[in-house]
Design an enzyme around this catalytic site. Structure first.
Site, PDB file in Angstrom:
ATOM      1  N   HIS A  22       8.578  10.432  12.661  1.00  0.00           N
ATOM      2  CA  HIS A  22       9.529  10.122  11.608  1.00  0.00           C
ATOM      3  C   HIS A  22       9.860   8.631  11.647  1.00  0.00           C
ATOM      4  O   HIS A  22      10.216   8.088  12.681  1.00  0.00           O
ATOM      5  CB  HIS A  22      10.787  10.968  11.807  1.00  0.00           C
ATOM      6  CG  HIS A  22      11.882  10.652  10.860  1.00  0.00           C
ATOM      7  ND1 HIS A  22      13.189  10.548  11.259  1.00  0.00           N
ATOM      8  CD2 HIS A  22      11.878  10.417   9.532  1.00  0.00           C
ATOM      9  CE1 HIS A  22      13.942  10.266  10.216  1.00  0.00           C
ATOM     10  NE2 HIS A  22      13.178  10.187   9.162  1.00  0.00           N
ATOM     11  N   ASP A  30      -6.391  -2.300   0.346  1.00  0.00           N
ATOM     12  CA  ASP A  30      -7.544  -2.485  -0.532  1.00  0.00           C
ATOM     13  C   ASP A  30      -8.658  -3.241   0.193  1.00  0.00           C
ATOM     14  O   ASP A  30      -8.525  -3.622   1.360  1.00  0.00           O
ATOM     15  CB  ASP A  30      -7.131  -3.157  -1.845  1.00  0.00           C
ATOM     16  CG  ASP A  30      -6.677  -4.602  -1.709  1.00  0.00           C
ATOM     17  OD1 ASP A  30      -6.982  -5.271  -0.697  1.00  0.00           O
ATOM     18  OD2 ASP A  30      -6.008  -5.090  -2.647  1.00  0.00           O
ATOM     19  N   ASP A  64      10.096   9.441   4.012  1.00  0.00           N
ATOM     20  CA  ASP A  64      11.376   9.408   4.712  1.00  0.00           C
ATOM     21  C   ASP A  64      12.537   9.418   3.715  1.00  0.00           C
ATOM     22  O   ASP A  64      12.618   8.555   2.838  1.00  0.00           O
ATOM     23  CB  ASP A  64      11.428   8.149   5.576  1.00  0.00           C
ATOM     24  CG  ASP A  64      12.535   8.177   6.608  1.00  0.00           C
ATOM     25  OD1 ASP A  64      13.482   8.983   6.470  1.00  0.00           O
ATOM     26  OD2 ASP A  64      12.453   7.386   7.569  1.00  0.00           O
ATOM     27  N   MET A  74       2.413  -4.563  -2.624  1.00  0.00           N
ATOM     28  CA  MET A  74       2.387  -6.014  -2.576  1.00  0.00           C
ATOM     29  C   MET A  74       2.680  -6.584  -3.962  1.00  0.00           C
ATOM     30  O   MET A  74       2.079  -6.169  -4.950  1.00  0.00           O
ATOM     31  CB  MET A  74       1.029  -6.511  -2.085  1.00  0.00           C
ATOM     32  CG  MET A  74       0.983  -8.006  -1.858  1.00  0.00           C
ATOM     33  SD  MET A  74      -0.653  -8.605  -1.368  1.00  0.00           S
ATOM     34  CE  MET A  74      -0.806  -7.911   0.270  1.00  0.00           C
ATOM     35  N   TYR A 112       2.581  -8.498   4.592  1.00  0.00           N
ATOM     36  CA  TYR A 112       1.751  -8.633   5.790  1.00  0.00           C
ATOM     37  C   TYR A 112       2.571  -8.402   7.061  1.00  0.00           C
ATOM     38  O   TYR A 112       2.107  -7.747   7.997  1.00  0.00           O
ATOM     39  CB  TYR A 112       1.096 -10.011   5.851  1.00  0.00           C
ATOM     40  CG  TYR A 112      -0.013 -10.257   4.861  1.00  0.00           C
ATOM     41  CD1 TYR A 112      -0.718  -9.224   4.256  1.00  0.00           C
ATOM     42  CD2 TYR A 112      -0.367 -11.559   4.526  1.00  0.00           C
ATOM     43  CE1 TYR A 112      -1.728  -9.467   3.355  1.00  0.00           C
ATOM     44  CE2 TYR A 112      -1.391 -11.823   3.624  1.00  0.00           C
ATOM     45  CZ  TYR A 112      -2.068 -10.768   3.038  1.00  0.00           C
ATOM     46  OH  TYR A 112      -3.073 -11.017   2.149  1.00  0.00           O
ATOM     47  N   TYR A 130      -4.365  -6.007  -5.518  1.00  0.00           N
ATOM     48  CA  TYR A 130      -3.030  -5.510  -5.212  1.00  0.00           C
ATOM     49  C   TYR A 130      -2.998  -3.994  -5.004  1.00  0.00           C
ATOM     50  O   TYR A 130      -1.964  -3.360  -5.170  1.00  0.00           O
ATOM     51  CB  TYR A 130      -2.005  -5.953  -6.269  1.00  0.00           C
ATOM     52  CG  TYR A 130      -1.892  -7.453  -6.322  1.00  0.00           C
ATOM     53  CD1 TYR A 130      -1.160  -8.137  -5.365  1.00  0.00           C
ATOM     54  CD2 TYR A 130      -2.559  -8.181  -7.300  1.00  0.00           C
ATOM     55  CE1 TYR A 130      -1.094  -9.519  -5.385  1.00  0.00           C
ATOM     56  CE2 TYR A 130      -2.487  -9.564  -7.330  1.00  0.00           C
ATOM     57  CZ  TYR A 130      -1.752 -10.231  -6.367  1.00  0.00           C
ATOM     58  OH  TYR A 130      -1.685 -11.594  -6.385  1.00  0.00           O
ATOM     59  N   ASN A 132      -2.557  -2.171  -2.504  1.00  0.00           N
ATOM     60  CA  ASN A 132      -2.020  -2.014  -1.153  1.00  0.00           C
ATOM     61  C   ASN A 132      -0.690  -1.286  -1.205  1.00  0.00           C
ATOM     62  O   ASN A 132       0.160  -1.594  -2.045  1.00  0.00           O
ATOM     63  CB  ASN A 132      -1.812  -3.382  -0.504  1.00  0.00           C
ATOM     64  CG  ASN A 132      -3.090  -4.182  -0.454  1.00  0.00           C
ATOM     65  OD1 ASN A 132      -4.054  -3.794   0.196  1.00  0.00           O
ATOM     66  ND2 ASN A 132      -3.121  -5.299  -1.174  1.00  0.00           N
TER      67      ASN A 132
END
Length: 148
Positions: A22, A30, A64, A74, A112, A130, A132
């Site tokens: 958890h 990508d 969560d 991103m 990042y 993009y 990601n």
């Protein structure tokens, strides 16, 4: 093959998802993402799009609900308000599979830094820019576990 397990989830990724607890994060990256230099273990998903991988993971992993944010993408460099098609698809998948979670956009270098703290990175061959996504694992409740 196993019954009830999404076919894109191979043995390494199944192990990763099962071993995460958890609050742990997983990155779906990508083809341009610098996955191997981030730090967390990288699981290759060659030939798989980031959206297909998000679908597969969210078929089995809850997000969560104990924190304000559980999904991030991103931000487009130079155009922070832009929502690339791949990111709109991520939102549709998250909504359909996990519920009313919004995906927050995060500046590239901040994304990042978040990725460096993740439990795992899944490196896809998503070629759309993009593509990601970071997902925070939630709790599996007792009533959600079935044994026949």
């Amino acid at each position: 093959m196993l019954k009830g397990i999404h076919p894109l989830l191979g043995p390494d990724l199944l192990y990763a998802l099962k071993s995460m607890g958890h609050g742990d994060d997983i990155v779906i990256a990508d083809a341009n993402f610098p996955a191997s230099s981030m730090g967390p273990d990288v699981i290759r998903a060659d030939g798989v799009s980031a959206t297909a991988m998000a679908e597969a993971i969210l078929t089995h992993m809850p997000l969560d609900t104990f924190v304000p944010q559980s999904a991030w993408r991103m931000e487009v460099v130079g155009d922070p308000k832009a929502v690339p098609e791949v990111c709109a698809e991520f939102q549709e998948i998250v909504t359909r599979r996990a519920g009313s979670f919004s995906i927050a956009s995060v500046e590239r270098f901040a994304f990042y830094e978040m990725a460096r703290k993740a439990a795992y990175i899944v490196a896809t061959t998503e070629f759309r820019l993009y593509g990601n996504l970071i997902l925070k694992k939630g709790v599996v409740h007792p009533h959600e576990v079935q044994f026949d």
